[in-house]
Write a protein that holds these residues in place. Structure first.
Motif, PDB file in Angstrom:
ATOM      1  N   ARG A  19      -1.422  -1.201  -8.531  1.00 18.35           N
ATOM      2  CA  ARG A  19      -2.483   0.303  -7.979  1.00 18.35           C
ATOM      3  C   ARG A  19      -1.360   1.236  -7.234  1.00 18.35           C
ATOM      4  O   ARG A  19      -1.917   2.061  -7.663  1.00 18.35           O
ATOM      5  CB  ARG A  19      -2.568  -0.881  -6.430  1.00 18.35           C
ATOM      6  N   THR A  20       0.243   0.978  -7.192  1.00 22.97           N
ATOM      7  CA  THR A  20       0.794   2.525  -6.744  1.00 22.97           C
ATOM      8  C   THR A  20       0.648   2.775  -8.653  1.00 22.97           C
ATOM      9  O   THR A  20       0.961   3.703  -8.524  1.00 22.97           O
ATOM     10  CB  THR A  20       2.173   1.339  -6.558  1.00 22.97           C
ATOM     11  N   GLN A  21       0.909   2.043  -9.315  1.00 21.45           N
ATOM     12  CA  GLN A  21       1.761   2.124 -10.719  1.00 21.45           C
ATOM     13  C   GLN A  21      -0.429   3.447 -11.196  1.00 21.45           C
ATOM     14  O   GLN A  21      -0.320   5.128 -11.403  1.00 21.45           O
ATOM     15  CB  GLN A  21       1.392   1.682 -11.761  1.00 21.45           C
ATOM     16  N   GLU A  22      -1.125   3.338 -10.810  1.00 23.36           N
ATOM     17  CA  GLU A  22      -2.451   3.760 -11.065  1.00 23.36           C
ATOM     18  C   GLU A  22      -2.459   5.508 -10.019  1.00 23.36           C
ATOM     19  O   GLU A  22      -2.657   5.849 -10.943  1.00 23.36           O
ATOM     20  CB  GLU A  22      -4.085   3.083 -10.777  1.00 23.36           C
ATOM     21  N   LEU A  23      -1.763   5.507  -9.353  1.00 20.07           N
ATOM     22  CA  LEU A  23      -1.580   6.615  -8.122  1.00 20.07           C
ATOM     23  C   LEU A  23      -0.279   7.250  -8.619  1.00 20.07           C
ATOM     24  O   LEU A  23      -0.887   8.543  -8.597  1.00 20.07           O
ATOM     25  CB  LEU A  23      -1.078   6.181  -6.603  1.00 20.07           C
ATOM     26  N   PHE A  30       1.278  -1.747   0.113  1.00 20.44           N
ATOM     27  CA  PHE A  30      -0.135  -0.144  -0.328  1.00 20.44           C
ATOM     28  C   PHE A  30       0.753   1.293  -0.076  1.00 20.44           C
ATOM     29  O   PHE A  30       1.996   1.483   0.508  1.00 20.44           O
ATOM     30  CB  PHE A  30      -0.909   0.147   1.136  1.00 20.44           C
ATOM     31  N   VAL A  31       0.143   2.037  -0.699  1.00 24.16           N
ATOM     32  CA  VAL A  31       1.248   3.217  -0.996  1.00 24.16           C
ATOM     33  C   VAL A  31       0.087   4.217  -0.126  1.00 24.16           C
ATOM     34  O   VAL A  31      -1.054   4.560  -1.379  1.00 24.16           O
ATOM     35  CB  VAL A  31       1.398   3.859  -1.879  1.00 24.16           C
ATOM     36  N   ASP A  32      -0.012   5.539   0.711  1.00 24.61           N
ATOM     37  CA  ASP A  32      -0.878   6.667   0.368  1.00 24.61           C
ATOM     38  C   ASP A  32       0.328   8.163  -0.370  1.00 24.61           C
ATOM     39  O   ASP A  32       1.144   7.728  -0.832  1.00 24.61           O
ATOM     40  CB  ASP A  32      -1.501   6.762   2.135  1.00 24.61           C
TER      41      ASP A  32
END
Length: 96
Positions: A77-81, A46-48
């Motif tokens: 998911r991190t790439q999406e962010l 997870f990355v915020d």
């Protein structure tokens, strides 16, 4: 002699553990003769926003010091962010 420094981040990159990540990153960027920094995100769950901010900090600090920087094994998911934040335009992401 030039050096490649690789960091492997793991777990969550968020408020709970951003301080040790920042410390590790600063040590890596202070390594004598470092020319390239690679951050491996393969074990990150997870990355915020603080995690994204740490990538921006790493990128800016590396650039200021003349150090090439990239990230690899970026979870979807991190790439999406990264994409939503507009960082894919400036952050070097190594494709698997």
């Amino acid at each position: 002699m030039s050096k490649l420094v690789e960091l492997a981040w793991a777990g969550d990159v968020d408020l709970a553990n951003i301080t040790p990540i920042r410390h590790e990153l600063d040590e890596a960027l202070d390594t004598p003769d470092v020319e390239r920094l690679v951050i491996d995100l393969g074990a990150v769950g997870f990355v915020d926003s603080l995690g994204l901010g740490m990538l921006v900090y790493a990128m800016n600090t590396a650039q200021t010091r003349g150090i090439a920087m990239s990230v690899r094994h970026v979870p979807p998911r991190t790439q999406e962010l990264i994409d939503v934040a507009g960082l894919s335009q400036v952050l070097a992401v190594e494709r698997d």
